[in-house]
Design an enzyme around this catalytic site. Structure first.
Site, PDB file in Angstrom:
ATOM      1  N   ASP A  13       0.840  -1.192   0.000  1.00  0.00           N
ATOM      2  CA  ASP A  13       0.000   0.000   0.000  1.00  0.00           C
ATOM      3  C   ASP A  13       0.875   1.242   0.000  1.00  0.00           C
ATOM      4  O   ASP A  13       1.991   1.230   0.523  1.00  0.00           O
ATOM      5  CB  ASP A  13      -0.919   0.035   1.233  1.00  0.00           C
ATOM      6  CG  ASP A  13      -1.806  -1.200   1.330  1.00  0.00           C
ATOM      7  OD1 ASP A  13      -2.661  -1.373   0.453  1.00  0.00           O
ATOM      8  OD2 ASP A  13      -1.614  -1.976   2.280  1.00  0.00           O
ATOM      9  N   ASP A  63       0.355   4.745   1.447  1.00  0.00           N
ATOM     10  CA  ASP A  63      -0.409   5.720   2.231  1.00  0.00           C
ATOM     11  C   ASP A  63       0.167   7.109   2.001  1.00  0.00           C
ATOM     12  O   ASP A  63       1.384   7.292   1.911  1.00  0.00           O
ATOM     13  CB  ASP A  63      -0.374   5.366   3.713  1.00  0.00           C
ATOM     14  CG  ASP A  63      -1.134   4.086   4.020  1.00  0.00           C
ATOM     15  OD1 ASP A  63      -1.985   3.694   3.198  1.00  0.00           O
ATOM     16  OD2 ASP A  63      -0.870   3.475   5.070  1.00  0.00           O
ATOM     17  N   ASP A  97       4.589   5.560  15.366  1.00  0.00           N
ATOM     18  CA  ASP A  97       4.976   4.604  16.398  1.00  0.00           C
ATOM     19  C   ASP A  97       6.480   4.357  16.493  1.00  0.00           C
ATOM     20  O   ASP A  97       7.079   4.509  17.561  1.00  0.00           O
ATOM     21  CB  ASP A  97       4.214   3.280  16.236  1.00  0.00           C
ATOM     22  CG  ASP A  97       4.241   2.760  14.803  1.00  0.00           C
ATOM     23  OD1 ASP A  97       5.026   3.275  13.991  1.00  0.00           O
ATOM     24  OD2 ASP A  97       3.469   1.832  14.499  1.00  0.00           O
TER      25      ASP A  97
END
Length: 371
Positions: A68, A70, A134
């Site tokens: 993906d 993003d 994170d």
């Protein structure tokens, strides 16, 4: 190597980020999805900032192909939607935009603020957005137009050194979102990155926090593990850090009690990884086979069951009930779990016939419909 500067409270210039050029990061532009570049170019042409962010940048740097792409921008969801007619806004608390390009969906989000912590829902700046990512290897921003990577947190060096470092302080990172513990072991296994002693100890200490996570999120994370091609290493890490008890409590308890069961279970994870590498698009049911195989084998003497073949329908129903409880809190699609159970039973000599639906009676066109 370039640098991005800001100012401190006294107005003096402060180095905020390192900017890596294409000769330094060596990301081939040809590996970027052209639709992702188109979305970013459209946002840029309208005066907004936009970057590829997170796991896609990490994968490109280490030479993997991202699943993906993003995108993050300073444009708000409503403004993004106006630019792309083939898009929809999703989410209740923090809204993001899905831009649809054929069969592909690109997630476009707005920079978030840290005014409410790392899980806040306020819009912010890129300087704030990076502080709520994170781990450093996921906190990189790639500009496919200038072909530059913006690194605020030393993520590229950590990727090169193969170390996993949190961006958010250890006293907050897992309390604010316990699922980050699962992501930590997943990233560690997938990128062969080492966790520090402090990080691993913190995960073990906070493992019980996963009890508050919804079954739907735990299901999502477990499915990612099954689809990763690194399930064996991730499950081993989850067992070592006491996280697998939250994902698969029944399996974990059986592994603690029976070393033979543990050996068979981990061997099945190895076989699952081989399947995913050979056929990434294999149906979920084929992957669930490896999650339940050892458990089903432990239920009864299948040679005797296959010899008598008395009531396979009833045997299947009992096995289904046991397996449904065994995989909790995971809640996979029923049709896929049924397929997996029947596949395992067939390998044990138990054939379960699918029930045929009664054929519909033909309609007599000559009959008059009552008024």
């Amino acid at each position: 190597m370039l640098y991005r500067y800001g100012t401190d409270k006294n107005g003096r210039p402060v180095k905020k980020a390192v900017i890596y050029t294409k000769n330094e990061h060596k990301i081939p532009k040809g590996r970027i999805d052209p639709d992702a570049i188109h979305i970013i170019q459209r946002l840029r042409d309208t005066g907004y900032k936009a970057y590829i962010v997170g796991g896609a940048v990490r994968d490109l740097i280490v030479g993997n192909t991202p699943k993906d792409f993003d995108i993050v921008s300073d444009a708000t969801p409503s403004k993004i939607k106006r630019l792309f007619r083939n898009s929809r806004i999703i989410g209740r608390r923090f809204r993001i935009v899905h831009v649809i390009c054929g069969t592909k969906i690109f997630e476009v989000s707005t920079f978030r603020s840290i005014s409410e912590g790392s899980v806040g829902n306020e819009f912010g700046t890129i300087d704030e957005d990076v502080q709520r990512r994170d781990f450093t290897l996921n906190a990189l921003y790639y500009d496919p137009i200038t072909e530059q990577v913006i690194d605020y947190v030393g993520g590229i060096k950590d990727i090169q050194k193969k170390v996993l470092k949190p961006v958010i302080p250890l006293d907050r990172i897992f309390v604010e979102d316990p699922v980050r513990m699962l992501r930590a072991i997943k990233y560690s296994a997938k990128t062969d990155s080492k966790m520090s002693f402090k990080l691993r100890r913190k995960i073990r200490k906070n493992a019980s926090l996963l009890a508050s996570v919804s079954p739907s999120r735990l299901t999502e994370e477990l499915l990612k593990i099954l689809n990763s091609g690194h399930a064996e290493k991730i499950v081993a890490e989850a067992l070592d850090t006491d996280l697998y008890m939250a994902l698969q409590p029944a399996a974990t308890a059986m592994m603690y009690a029976d070393k033979k069961f543990e050996k068979n279970y981990m061997e099945n994870m190895h076989q699952l990884d081989e399947l995913v590498k050979q056929n990434p698009e294999a149906r979920l049911g084929d992957k669930l086979v490896f999650l339940i195989k050892s458990f089903i084998q432990s239920l009864t003497d299948w040679e005797k069951e296959a010899e008598f073949q008395t009531s396979n329908g009833e045997l299947y129903i009992k096995t289904w009930t046991e397996c449904r409880n065994f995989v909790l809190p995971m809640n996979p699609q029923r049709i896929e779990l049924e397929y997996a159970i029947k596949t395992v039973l067939a390998s044990l000599g138990i054939t379960v016939r699918s029930k045929k639906r009664p054929a519909k009676k033909p309609v007599d066109k000559k009959l008059k419909i009552a008024e």
